[in-house]
Scaffold this motif. Sequence first.
Motif, PDB file in Angstrom:
ATOM      1  N   UNK B  42       0.854  -1.191   0.000  1.00  0.00           N
ATOM      2  CA  UNK B  42       0.000   0.000   0.000  1.00  0.00           C
ATOM      3  C   UNK B  42       0.874   1.219   0.000  1.00  0.00           C
ATOM      4  N   UNK B  43       0.354   2.288  -0.669  1.00  0.00           N
ATOM      5  CA  UNK B  43       1.158   3.516  -0.728  1.00  0.00           C
ATOM      6  C   UNK B  43       1.100   4.281   0.567  1.00  0.00           C
ATOM      7  N   UNK B  44       0.127   3.996   1.240  1.00  0.00           N
ATOM      8  CA  UNK B  44      -0.013   4.649   2.553  1.00  0.00           C
ATOM      9  C   UNK B  44      -0.740   3.704   3.438  1.00  0.00           C
ATOM     10  N   UNK B  45      -0.212   3.657   4.598  1.00  0.00           N
ATOM     11  CA  UNK B  45      -0.918   2.741   5.486  1.00  0.00           C
ATOM     12  C   UNK B  45      -2.288   3.304   5.779  1.00  0.00           C
ATOM     13  N   UNK B  46      -3.161   2.394   6.038  1.00  0.00           N
ATOM     14  CA  UNK B  46      -4.520   2.805   6.398  1.00  0.00           C
ATOM     15  C   UNK B  46      -4.499   3.680   7.635  1.00  0.00           C
ATOM     16  N   UNK B  47      -3.547   3.260   8.470  1.00  0.00           N
ATOM     17  CA  UNK B  47      -3.442   4.015   9.712  1.00  0.00           C
ATOM     18  C   UNK B  47      -3.101   5.461   9.417  1.00  0.00           C
ATOM     19  N   UNK B  48      -2.116   5.654   8.575  1.00  0.00           N
ATOM     20  CA  UNK B  48      -1.703   7.014   8.257  1.00  0.00           C
ATOM     21  C   UNK B  48      -2.821   7.710   7.506  1.00  0.00           C
ATOM     22  N   UNK B  49      -3.397   6.913   6.627  1.00  0.00           N
ATOM     23  CA  UNK B  49      -4.490   7.443   5.819  1.00  0.00           C
ATOM     24  C   UNK B  49      -5.608   8.015   6.699  1.00  0.00           C
ATOM     25  N   UNK B  50      -5.792   7.243   7.748  1.00  0.00           N
ATOM     26  CA  UNK B  50      -6.865   7.666   8.645  1.00  0.00           C
ATOM     27  C   UNK B  50      -6.391   8.656   9.702  1.00  0.00           C
ATOM     28  N   UNK B  51      -5.044   8.846   9.662  1.00  0.00           N
ATOM     29  CA  UNK B  51      -4.552   9.825  10.618  1.00  0.00           C
ATOM     30  C   UNK B  51      -4.310   9.274  11.989  1.00  0.00           C
ATOM     31  N   UNK B  52      -3.944   7.999  12.013  1.00  0.00           N
ATOM     32  CA  UNK B  52      -3.619   7.447  13.331  1.00  0.00           C
ATOM     33  C   UNK B  52      -2.268   7.966  13.761  1.00  0.00           C
ATOM     34  N   UNK B  61      -3.627  -5.239  10.591  1.00  0.00           N
ATOM     35  CA  UNK B  61      -4.020  -6.600  10.311  1.00  0.00           C
ATOM     36  C   UNK B  61      -5.533  -6.714  10.318  1.00  0.00           C
ATOM     37  N   UNK B  62      -5.982  -7.811   9.931  1.00  0.00           N
ATOM     38  CA  UNK B  62      -7.434  -7.959   9.819  1.00  0.00           C
ATOM     39  C   UNK B  62      -8.115  -7.792  11.174  1.00  0.00           C
ATOM     40  N   UNK B  63      -7.399  -8.151  12.229  1.00  0.00           N
ATOM     41  CA  UNK B  63      -8.009  -7.983  13.558  1.00  0.00           C
ATOM     42  C   UNK B  63      -8.245  -6.521  13.870  1.00  0.00           C
ATOM     43  N   UNK B  64      -7.164  -5.780  13.703  1.00  0.00           N
ATOM     44  CA  UNK B  64      -7.309  -4.350  14.020  1.00  0.00           C
ATOM     45  C   UNK B  64      -8.361  -3.723  13.101  1.00  0.00           C
ATOM     46  N   UNK B  65      -8.350  -4.208  11.893  1.00  0.00           N
ATOM     47  CA  UNK B  65      -9.291  -3.673  10.915  1.00  0.00           C
ATOM     48  C   UNK B  65     -10.736  -3.877  11.361  1.00  0.00           C
ATOM     49  N   UNK B  66     -10.904  -5.077  11.919  1.00  0.00           N
ATOM     50  CA  UNK B  66     -12.263  -5.373  12.396  1.00  0.00           C
ATOM     51  C   UNK B  66     -12.726  -4.369  13.461  1.00  0.00           C
ATOM     52  N   UNK B  67     -11.699  -3.914  14.192  1.00  0.00           N
ATOM     53  CA  UNK B  67     -12.049  -2.992  15.275  1.00  0.00           C
ATOM     54  C   UNK B  67     -12.532  -1.664  14.709  1.00  0.00           C
ATOM     55  N   UNK B  68     -11.885  -1.228  13.665  1.00  0.00           N
ATOM     56  CA  UNK B  68     -12.213   0.125  13.237  1.00  0.00           C
ATOM     57  C   UNK B  68     -13.336   0.171  12.199  1.00  0.00           C
ATOM     58  N   UNK B  69     -13.685  -0.951  11.652  1.00  0.00           N
ATOM     59  CA  UNK B  69     -14.731  -0.911  10.644  1.00  0.00           C
ATOM     60  C   UNK B  69     -16.111  -0.878  11.315  1.00  0.00           C
ATOM     61  N   UNK B  70     -17.040  -0.216  10.631  1.00  0.00           N
ATOM     62  CA  UNK B  70     -18.405  -0.158  11.178  1.00  0.00           C
ATOM     63  C   UNK B  70     -19.010  -1.551  11.099  1.00  0.00           C
ATOM     64  N   UNK B  71     -19.577  -2.013  12.182  1.00  0.00           N
ATOM     65  CA  UNK B  71     -20.081  -3.386  12.206  1.00  0.00           C
ATOM     66  C   UNK B  71     -21.087  -3.683  11.079  1.00  0.00           C
ATOM     67  N   UNK B  99     -15.121   3.513   8.636  1.00  0.00           N
ATOM     68  CA  UNK B  99     -14.169   3.139   9.669  1.00  0.00           C
ATOM     69  C   UNK B  99     -14.040   4.315  10.627  1.00  0.00           C
ATOM     70  N   UNK B 100     -13.615   3.996  11.811  1.00  0.00           N
ATOM     71  CA  UNK B 100     -13.378   5.114  12.722  1.00  0.00           C
ATOM     72  C   UNK B 100     -11.908   5.329  12.904  1.00  0.00           C
ATOM     73  N   UNK B 101     -11.617   6.631  13.013  1.00  0.00           N
ATOM     74  CA  UNK B 101     -10.214   6.993  13.121  1.00  0.00           C
ATOM     75  C   UNK B 101      -9.808   7.029  14.576  1.00  0.00           C
ATOM     76  N   UNK B 102      -8.602   7.588  14.757  1.00  0.00           N
ATOM     77  CA  UNK B 102      -8.073   7.608  16.133  1.00  0.00           C
ATOM     78  C   UNK B 102      -8.971   8.398  17.063  1.00  0.00           C
ATOM     79  N   UNK B 103      -9.620   9.395  16.537  1.00  0.00           N
ATOM     80  CA  UNK B 103     -10.505  10.203  17.390  1.00  0.00           C
ATOM     81  C   UNK B 103     -11.906   9.634  17.442  1.00  0.00           C
ATOM     82  N   UNK B 104     -12.067   8.416  16.981  1.00  0.00           N
ATOM     83  CA  UNK B 104     -13.359   7.736  16.971  1.00  0.00           C
ATOM     84  C   UNK B 104     -14.394   8.408  16.079  1.00  0.00           C
TER      85      UNK B 104
END
Lengths: 149, 898
Positions: B42-52, B61-71, B99-104
């Motif tokens: 990826x050119x940018x991590x999702x984390x960075x993309x989202x501003x983590x 990873x898919x686990x963390x992803x599960x956390x931030x994605x809307x159920x 998805x929710x970012x660092x600030x939820x």
Amino acid sequence: MADRNDPGTRIEILLIEDNPGDVRLTKLALKGGKILNNINVVTDGAEAMDYLLKRDKHSNAARPDLIILDLNLPKKDGRQVLKEIKDNESLKRIPIVVLTTSKDTQDVLKSYNLHANAYITKPLDLDQFIEVVRSIETFWVSVVRLPPK
Amino acid sequence: MKPKQTEGDLNTLTKQMLSKILSTSPERIFIYDVQEQRNIFSNRTLAKFLGFPPEQKRELGSDQFQIIIHPEDSPRLAEHYRIISESKTQGVFEVEYRVKDASNDWHWLHSRAVPFTRDENGNVTQILGITSDVTKARNAEEELRQSKSMLSQILDSVPQSIAWKDRDGVYLGCNWQFSRQVGLANPEMVIGRTDHDLPWPRRDAERYRSDDRDILERNRPKRHIIEVMQAADGTRFWVDKSKVPLTDENGDVKGILAVFDDITERRRTEDTIKKEREQLLSIFDSMDEVVYVADPTTFELLYVNEAFRRNFGQGVGQPCFQILQNRKESCPFCTNNRIFGEHTGTTYIWEFQNEKTKNWFRCIDRAIRWSDDRMVRFEIAIDITEIKRMNVELQKHRKNLEQLVQERTKELLSANEQLRIKDNAIRSSTAAFAIIDLNGLLTYVNPAFARIWGYESEVEIIGRPFAGFVEDPTYIDIMMNEMRDKGFWSGEAYGRRKDESKFIVDTYVSVVQNESGTPICIASSFVDVTEKKRAENSLIKAELRYRTLFERSPDGVVIYNIETLLPVEFNDKACQQLGYARDEFSKLRMGDLELGVDSEKINERLSYIMDTGQATFETIYRSKEGRLLDVLVTIQAIVIDNQKMAFVLVRDITGMKLVEASLWRRTEELQRSNEELEQFAYVASHDLQEPLRMVSSFVKLLQRDYKGKLDDSADEYIFFAVDGVNRMYALINDLLDYSRVKTGGKEFLQTDMNKVLEQALSNLKLAIDNTKAKISATTLPTLEVDSGQMVELLQNLIGNAIKYRKPNEQPVIEIKAERKTGDWIISVRDNGIGIAPQYHERIFGLFQRLHVWGEYEGTGIGLAIAKRIAERHGGHIWVESEPGKGSNFSFSIPVGKE
């Protein structure tokens, strides 16, 4: 002049009483008392006046300090005697105790009206009689101040 | 551009460029490995993309992803990858997820992915994707959607119909109201059409279009166009339409907004109102009464009806006071203040006389709402001139009528009264009265008739033949005959009562004729003389009785004539007791035989008796032989046959008088001897005291002085002597007391016996206390007595009760008072030794003693004194007792002394 109130001085008492029994009783009572006294007795009203006025055989009569007078007297009645004594200038001051059997209120009234100094009805009982007579003496001789002669 | 670039240079450039492109691109570009199930590039991590924050700058990873994605979106995303991985064809697959970012905060991410590599079987092994953050766009979309929705709501909730079209008149939109109004199903059916396409008449469409053109040209709105429109179903309705031009930012007119209100109802109402008003006004015009409406402030007449115009002429626009009252200014009695202000809504009625026409009007005023909504004055004026005049007439008539009625009533009443009096006279008469018709039937009877004949009421009698009421019907024939001749009959007859008993009735019957002399009925009156006859009989009997009494009286009875003073009547005794014969006595006048009276005295006495009624006195009469008799005379004033008489009783009391005299003498003697005895007792006892005193004193002296000095016998002698003396004293004292009961007695006064008892008990206090005597008493009355003697009496009785108590027993003494007829009885009951009945009398005797001198104290005179006291008071004393049962001593005091 001796003060009559001094012990030792004899008191002159004139008893005007017709009943010899009462004379006896009265003398008895007075003798038993503490005060020295001379008791002179006259038995009727007329003689009483003679004595007091020193008439006839009583020219040497002692002037009494106290007169005990019965009302019912022969010759001159006791009431009359009372009146005459109290009318007399020189005699009127002598205290007169009327001692009589009469309880009559009229007699009482009359006597005081005639200025008797006291009125006493003779008690029936002997002891009371003696008591009364002694008290007359005590009162008139020891308690009271008698007028000067 | 440099020609001829080497492949290597080209590669380098493209690599560099690629690298820059990848790093600069705002999107996230990634390659996803299907097997490894993760992004391998990826050119940018999702984390960075989202501003983590930097700590999380690593591939999620898919686990963390599960956390931030809307159920909600997670399954969709998974599905998206599955589809791609299974796709056999190339294609672009898109998905959007949150998805929710660092600030939820939630971010919308838009991914577009394509299969990147496939394996030899054609299955997708890698996926290339680009993810953009579309949050803003999405949000903006959302806002727009929401505002569009609100706009739509507004448009549909307003009551107006709203539509907008472009310059060409093509409807771009409208609200539901418009579409409904037009008659179409929904706004969608309107969009895209022109007015010509909509279901209104061509003519209307034309009009609308011309309006539109007008507006578009001038760029000026047209408001409040009132016109009629036609709906799709042909119904016509009134509208209030406004059209405004719509401009863009430059001010160029882009279209037209049209808004209209359905005012059909309003117009209908207005129509109705208008019609109603017209109706009302026509009513007013048809009335005879004057009706007008005027402005309350300007007084301008706003409306007048036909009647008004007739009476006052046309006046609308003129002031009411001028037209109606010929005034220059408002009437002082103007009633506007009664119907406006706080009175608005009330109807005011009043009367007045119009100065112009002199007519009387009753006016009904009220404030009403005028068509222009202001409150105006409304009046109906009714001409009552005629009515008023008629009223006056009516009053006059009424007064006359009343007067007439009163007079008439008076007449009637007096006539009635007369009748009533007559009727009453007949009704209440004790004489029976009946009217018999010519057939012999009773047509009227009064109550007395019924009563006399023994019936309860007249009802039982009326209608029956009179013959049934007499004992002997033939007597009716006699009656009739007589009446035919003479016109009347009177006499005595026997009547028959209801109970068949007969009686004598004094009868009078007469024929009643009319003016022409024809008999119409028979009037009869009856008097029951049975009573009279009976009375006569009794009188005769009484006469006989009294005569017997008169003759047989033990006293002389004489009735004297007051005038003549001579006897009118006398019994035998009267003359006999005085020794006179009858003829001799009859000549003797009242008082002739009396001693010591002259005629003057007799007259005096007589007038006294006539005044007071009677007199009784004793006097002396002289008998014929000259003997003097004591007589008791009673003279009573009586009236016989209207003549005043003296009824005299004379009783010979000579014998009685003698007896009386002797009794008096005896009484006097007794009294005298009593008095003597009294005196004697008093004197004796008094005088006895003196010698007794001597004896007593000297014997006591003897006792005193010689006790023990003489022998025993002497002592004993002396003792007895003294004792005897004491007793003598006691006796004499008591004797004195006894005599003093009479001589020393005081007058009788009202005394409270309770206080007397108190005193007696107080005197006995010592004895009571010593013996612990129990004394009880009922309430004693107040009596008229000598209080001192009463004390002595009670003291005596109670003292005895205590003295004669049972040994070793507490004396219980009851004092009671009882009221018997004529006396109060006071009794003293004790529980002492009692007294045997044979001694009950003796104990009250003087010096009576039942016991030895030494046993009980006292001389035995107590009860004698008590008896004397009781008897002095007019009472008695007695005892009820039995040995061992106590005694009850009672004495009585007569009530006269209460």
